[in-house]
Design an enzyme around this catalytic site. Structure first.
Site, PDB file in Angstrom:
ATOM      1  N   SER A  62       0.833  -1.203   0.000  1.00 18.55           N
ATOM      2  CA  SER A  62       0.000   0.000   0.000  1.00 18.55           C
ATOM      3  C   SER A  62       0.873   1.261   0.000  1.00 18.55           C
ATOM      4  CB  SER A  62      -0.956  -0.049   1.195  1.00 18.55           C
ATOM      5  OG  SER A  62      -1.974   0.916   1.072  1.00 18.55           O
ATOM      6  N   ASP A  87     -10.180  -3.224  -5.317  1.00 15.89           N
ATOM      7  CA  ASP A  87      -9.262  -2.288  -4.677  1.00 15.89           C
ATOM      8  C   ASP A  87      -9.203  -1.015  -5.510  1.00 15.89           C
ATOM      9  OD1 ASP A  87      -7.204  -0.967  -3.389  1.00 15.89           O
ATOM     10  OD2 ASP A  87      -5.664  -2.457  -3.822  1.00 15.89           O
ATOM     11  N   HIS A 131      -8.104  -4.882  -1.071  1.00 14.89           N
ATOM     12  CA  HIS A 131      -7.006  -4.155  -0.438  1.00 14.89           C
ATOM     13  C   HIS A 131      -6.838  -4.619   1.009  1.00 14.89           C
ATOM     14  CE1 HIS A 131      -4.120  -0.844  -0.491  1.00 14.89           C
ATOM     15  NE2 HIS A 131      -4.373  -0.751   0.808  1.00 14.89           N
TER      16      HIS A 131
END
Length: 509
Positions: free
Chosen positions: A299, A453, A483
């Protein structure tokens, strides 16, 4: 017996039980490890537990709300007093036990209001400073009815930013800080904390005797540049498993977080820590092969990994090259918040569009004008229009990810925002803005993207651009992924992703 006495009209059941509970109450007695004192926060009785040992840094804090069906109990009860005392000593934390007015004499919402008032009082900067508490490491906890009150107070606290009590991202840390673990070695891996160029890192070294110099992996945690830590249980466990399974030295780095610190602080911390690790004398100390060093992150950590990998290319002080980079559902561009993946997953759990845009804006400023402009996709000035060629999804996404969406020409925003916060147009914050000359020098790359995501298309476009630049890329797209899936340890999807990730590293690093 209590119910019988109540039927006889002598005393109410709850009052009788309360009398029995009061027999179990203790005084605020300090011991050799913890100083204990009773005081009030906004008129609400609390008991504060302070570790006696010296601390070189602000401590974490736990706010504890006792159970008792809203009718019984107190932080003074021996069980709660012992638990809070043990917590303060074990975690080297400030613990605040909170009392509240009880039924049947007082009814809802009095109990909730007492707890909320005490928590709001404690969260004031001057109170946290008085007790030596780190404002980014505060947790709320409780049992039974106390857990219900803790949950209610936490939900209410999410609106505290609007009331000016605290910042949203600081409140978010409520949920995360209790998940931190100390650097504890086990039978397979030695774990220690140190600093590289004054940046805190956690080092994982396998205990088994090496047959040759080990590979080294530099890992950067996610959390929207605002949250997380190398000490977080999920990251600690992943680094531990990586070191053991790959017989690798793993460096898990920390970095300064927003909203207290903004770009480029996070980037600079990670870059300085990486350069500190890649010094030959440090590699020799940990027995790392300088030709087998990789970087990885998830991320926001994937964003930082991609950015520092690019920066290393032109750094004359760096003589050692990365062999691999692994980017796990990375955030890579700030220009277009209306990609197909943002449209499809706008309200998908874990990372909806509103939260991702908030993370991006917090990376650069607390000025709400930027988050509003980014959410409406009107934040890029016309003079920066040339940058769109690097993130034009109509040419960079494979057909199956376009799904009938039509590319919209950008709506340009105010030049003032870009002048005040130029970071959102900086390639160190948005690695997709790098030109092809920079990209073609990057190492072997592994990219994980997930179907559900908002960041899916960032990763896919980067894969396309790297491939066009001649970089060897392995793209692992997870059709049933979302995610954060990598962090759901124990779930089949997380185990599958981790095995694929580890296998690729085993073969390529």
């Amino acid at each position: 017996m209590g119910m019988c006495i109540e039927r006889m009209g002598i005393i109410k059941y709850e009052e009788l039980v309360s009398m029995l509970f009061r027999l179990d109450e203790t005084q605020p007695v300090s011991d050799e490890n913890v100083t204990v004192m009773d005081t009030e926060f906004s008129g609400v009785p609390v008991r504060v537990y302070l570790p006696k040992r010296k601390s070189d840094a602000p401590r974490r804090a736990v706010i504890y709300i006792h159970g008792g069906a809203f009718c019984f109990g107190s932080f003074k009860n021996a069980g709660f007093d012992s638990l809070n005392r043990w917590t303060a000593n074990k975690l080297d934390s400030v613990v605040v036990g909170v009392d509240y007015r009880l039924a049947p004499q007082h009814h809802f919402p009095v109990q909730f209001e007492d707890c909320l008032a005490a928590v709001k009082f404690f969260l004031q900067d001057e109170i946290l400073a008085k007790y030596g508490v780190d404002p980014t490491r505060i947790c709320i906890s409780g049992d039974s009815s106390g857990a219900g009150l803790a949950a209610g107070v936490t939900q209410q606290s999410l609106f505290a930013e609007l009331l000016g009590v605290n910042h949203f991202m600081n409140i978010f840390m409520f949920f995360m800080n209790l998940q931190e673990v100390p650097p504890t070695s086990d039978e397979n891996v030695t774990v220690m904390e140190t600093t590289f160029n004054n940046v805190p890192v956690r080092v994982y070294v396998p205990k088994r005797k090496p047959e040759r110099l080990r590979r080294g992996l530099f890992y950067i945690h996610g959390g929207g540049w605002c949250l997380g830590s190398a000490a977080f249980l999920g990251y600690d466990s992943l680094s531990r498993r990586t070191a053991d399974r790959l017989d690798a030295v793993v460096i898990s780095t920390n970095y300064r977080l927003a909203p207290k610190y903004h770009f480029p602080n996070q980037f600079e911390d990670v870059y300085n820590a990486l350069k500190g690790f890649m010094r030959q004398d440090v590699l020799d100390k940990y027995g790392v092969d300088p030709e087998r060093i990789g970087i990885s992150g998830d991320s926001a950590g994937g964003n930082l990994a991609a950015a520092v990998a690019q920066q290393l290319i032109d750094d004359p002080d760096v003589e050692i090259n990365l062999k691999t980079q692994c980017l796990i559902y990375p955030a890579l561009q700030t220009l277009d918040m209306d990609l197909p993946s943002y449209r499809e997953n706008s309200h998908f759990p874990i990372l909806p569009k509103s939260l991702m845009v908030r993370f991006w804006s917090e990376y650069f400023t607390v000025d709400k004008s930027l988050v509003k402009a980014m959410f409406s996709n009107q934040h890029v000035p016309v003079e920066s229009s040339h940058l769109y060629k690097f993130i034009n999804w109509s040419s960079l996404l494979p057909e199956k990810f376009k799904k009938g969406y039509f590319y919209k020409s950008p709506t340009y925003g105010s030049s003032e925002l870009a002048k005040k916060y130029p970071g959102f147009l900086d390639v160190r914050a948005a690695p997709l803005l790098a030109d092809d000359n920079k990209l073609r020098s990057l190492p072997l790359t592994y990219v994980i993207t997930c179907q559900y995501d908002v960041l899916r298309d960032d990763g896919i476009m980067y894969v396309t651009r790297l491939q066009n630049a001649g970089v060897q890329v392995t793209h692992n797209h997870i059709e049933d992924g979302f995610h954060g899936a990598f962090s759901f340890s124990g779930f089949k999807i997380a185990d599958r992703l981790e095995n694929q990730y580890m296998n690729w590293l085993s073969e390529n690093l």
